[in-house]
Design an enzyme around this catalytic site. Structure first.
Site, PDB file in Angstrom:
ATOM      1  N   ASP A  17       0.814  -1.218   0.000  1.00 39.44           N
ATOM      2  CA  ASP A  17       0.000   0.000   0.000  1.00 39.44           C
ATOM      3  C   ASP A  17       0.842   1.261   0.000  1.00 39.44           C
ATOM      4  OD1 ASP A  17      -2.661  -0.395  -0.393  1.00 39.44           O
ATOM      5  OD2 ASP A  17      -3.281   0.288   1.585  1.00 39.44           O
ATOM      6  N   ASP A 322     -12.541  -6.898   9.503  1.00 39.68           N
ATOM      7  CA  ASP A 322     -12.535  -8.356   9.446  1.00 39.68           C
ATOM      8  C   ASP A 322     -13.740  -8.959  10.175  1.00 39.68           C
ATOM      9  OD1 ASP A 322     -11.625  -7.432  11.865  1.00 39.68           O
ATOM     10  OD2 ASP A 322      -9.638  -8.330  11.709  1.00 39.68           O
TER      11      ASP A 322
END
Length: 608
Positions: A17, A322
């Site tokens: 990223d 998540d």
């Protein structure tokens, strides 16, 4: 890449990223070293297959092969790491190295970590006849990806990166199973893929399994678990126990998902996985053409006006993406499985300072609480879709943050009441005291039994009790206030990454199991204030009892004395950090001074 599994069926993707040419260079170096390392691993069946972990262990592994061969492969690894470290120190890649791979030219323009074009580079094409190791065996596909980032487009943190990986992999390998691992973890068991597939391929239940979750284990824990990071009870008792009600939650790493469920598929009884799926033949498209197609899927505008981040992929809008993603999968009818083999599947790095630990739990508690207050509240979103016990299992974590309020009450008010001569509990001889004694004894006895049976030590259990209190009066309190501020529109969602890097002196104190403070963080002021307040209340309270009728007052105030005394004993490391220790990890004098002031103010608060 070195799993005991057919290499032509494995594709490894690294999501960077930061879009750093140094990370790309490191991966390129690793792709060259893999040609020697993978056959070495499989020839001698070594474990672990992370070279950093393998070579950091004892040299006793030499007896698996000739010392000359072992030394040669180690020298190759050390040369590679030295070249990478040199490049990192210089901050640039030499023109000579850049000439070795076309991917380096992606950084010819001015790129920053927050403003760069999509980059997809296939470093090893597993189906290329020339992509072989030293012994002529096929190598797994290896891909570098840095999704596009632009200041004007929200990138949605880790969830956005995961969704970009799902799309990019769909045009390169499109395998039916996706496994994701965080960057601070490595594979510790070469048979993990086979272990996970056993659940998916089970003849009776396999078609119902949406994902297989392996526990988070760490390789740098101290013997007595000073910061309470072992998660042994959570892994062996709580997560395993959720198997009986529908399966454990997705914890963001060490997890195998069906690709289709990450793309929003609902469970049906007639579901059958197409194990012959995936992209088998790419001879009609060149690597460059595949890379260009993949880049379009990693563009910052690709998800606009789509269901990505909502009905498709990892869900957006929550720090604990998540957990809410796993809940959505369960509510679509899928079950999950918790697999905890004797040899841990993955090992990572646990926080090694108190600040790192508190930051991590602050993010977890804030994310879980924001989910609990949203439309994805397990009791509302899961109503009629998953069992009530499953909803309750999810809600344990969702209610971490509000637990800070009753905890703060119990560590402050009973002690202050003792100081001021106010009884809050029944007399010790009263039958009404029985429930309090029962809860105190049974809760701690059962907690101790669980900890010892899961491999923790007695001192480790005691350290966990201390951290139980510390997390609730700091991390969870901050998680609660930040969630409320976001609901009121006073702040925006952020994603705080937990640093796992420590200075040498900090690491040494961690190994010696000495708590690390060192900075003037506001969390330390709370901890020190509570510690000083309880110490003062205990001393003054005991003096008042001894001078004012020992037998009568002891009968009345015993419960508060016991509670206050236990808190003082629990806080001993904090007293040492304030008044005894002289190292850099001690509590700064400014924090001690501020805590003394707040403790004095608390003593002046009237209790009626």
């Amino acid at each position: 890449m070195a799993y005991n599994y057919p290499a032509e069926k494995i594709s490894v993707y690294l999501s960077d990223d930061g879009g750093s040419v140094l990370t790309f260079y490191a991966l390129w170096e690793a792709s060259l070293f893999a040609k020697h390392w993978i056959p070495f691993c499989k020839r001698y069946n070594i474990e672990p297959r992370s070279p950093a972990a393998y070579f950091s262990e004892s040299d006793g592994h030499q007896d698996l092969c000739s010392p000359k061969e072992w030394s040669l492969i180690r020298e190759m690894y050390e040369d590679m790491t030295e070249r990478i470290d040199t490049a990192v120190l210089s901050g640039k890649i030499s023109e000579e190295v850049k000439a070795n791979h076309k991917g380096f030219h992606e950084w010819d323009q001015e790129n920053t970590s927050k403003n760069h074009q999509p980059i997809v580079q296939i470093l090893i094409e597993g189906k290329d006849k020339n992509a072989n190791d030293d012994e002529g065996n096929v190598l797994p596909t290896l891909v570098y990806m840095a999704r596009e980032k632009r200041p004007q487009h929200h990138h949605n943190f880790k969830a956005g990166a995961m969704n970009a990986l799902i799309r990019v992999s769909s045009v390169i390998s499109n395998s039916p199973i996706i496994m994701n691992v965080d960057c601070d973890m490595y594979s510790n068991n070469c048979d993990t893929i086979r272990d996970a597939l056993c659940f998916f391929l089970d003849e009776e239940m396999g078609h119902k399994i949406g994902f297989v979750q392996f526990p988070q284990n760490y390789n740098n824990l101290t013997k007595n678990n000073i910061y309470g990071n072992s998660h042994q009870v959570t892994n062996q008792v709580l997560m395993g126990g959720m198997d009986s009600v529908g399966g454990p939650m997705y914890v963001g790493t060490g997890c195998f998902h069906r690709r289709e469920i990450l793309c929003g598929r609902r469970f049906t009884e007639d579901y059958k996985e197409d194990w012959n799926g995936g992209i088998k033949d790419k001879t009609q498209e060149s690597i460059v053409e595949i890379e260009e197609k993949a880049k379009s899927l990693a563009a910052s505008t690709y998800e606009h006006d789509t269901q990505w981040g909502d009905e498709i992929g990892i869900k957006y809008g929550y720090p604990a993406e998540d957990i809410v993603t796993g809940l959505g999968i369960h509510c679509r009818g899928w079950k999950s499985v918790h697999s905890n083999p004797p040899r841990p599947a993955f090992l990572g790095v646990a926080p090694t300072t108190l600040a790192q630990t508190l930051l991590q739990h602050k993010r977890w508690s804030e994310g879980s609480f924001s989910i609990f207050l949203s439309k994805y509240c397990p009791f509302m979103f899961g109503h009629g879709k998953i069992k009530l016990r499953h909803q309750m299992g999810y809600s344990i974590y969702g209610l971490w943050a509000p637990n800070s309020i009753p905890t703060l009450y119990y560590v402050i008010i009973p002690s202050l009441a003792l100081l001021k001569g106010i009884s809050l509990f029944p007399e010790i001889t009263s039958p009404w005291m029985s429930p309090f004694i029962y809860v105190l004894c049974v809760k701690n006895m059962y907690s101790l039994y669980e900890a010892l049976s899961c491999g923790d030590t007695l001192k480790g259990w005691w350290n966990e009790q201390r951290m139980w209190m510390v997390r609730r009066i700091t991390s969870y309190l901050y998680g609660l206030t930040d969630t409320v501020r976001k609901l009121l529109g006073l702040s925006k969602m952020t994603f705080a990454v937990t640093s796992k890097v420590s200075e040498e002196s900090e690491s040494k104190r961690y190994e010696q199991e000495i708590m690390e403070f060192g900075s003037s963080a506001p969390e330390y002021v709370i901890i020190a204030t509570v510690a000083l307040l309880n110490l003062n209340c205990l001393v003054v309270g005991l003096c008042q009892i001894m001078t004012g009728g020992w037998n009568i007052l002891l009968n009345v105030f015993s419960p508060q004395l016991i509670l206050c005394g236990m808190l003082v004993i629990t806080n001993i490391p904090f007293y040492e950090a304030m008044f005894v220790r002289k190292d850099k990890g001690r509590i700064p004098f400014s924090v001690t001074l501020a805590s003394i002031g707040f403790a004095i103010l608390a003593l002046l608060v009237p209790i009626v």
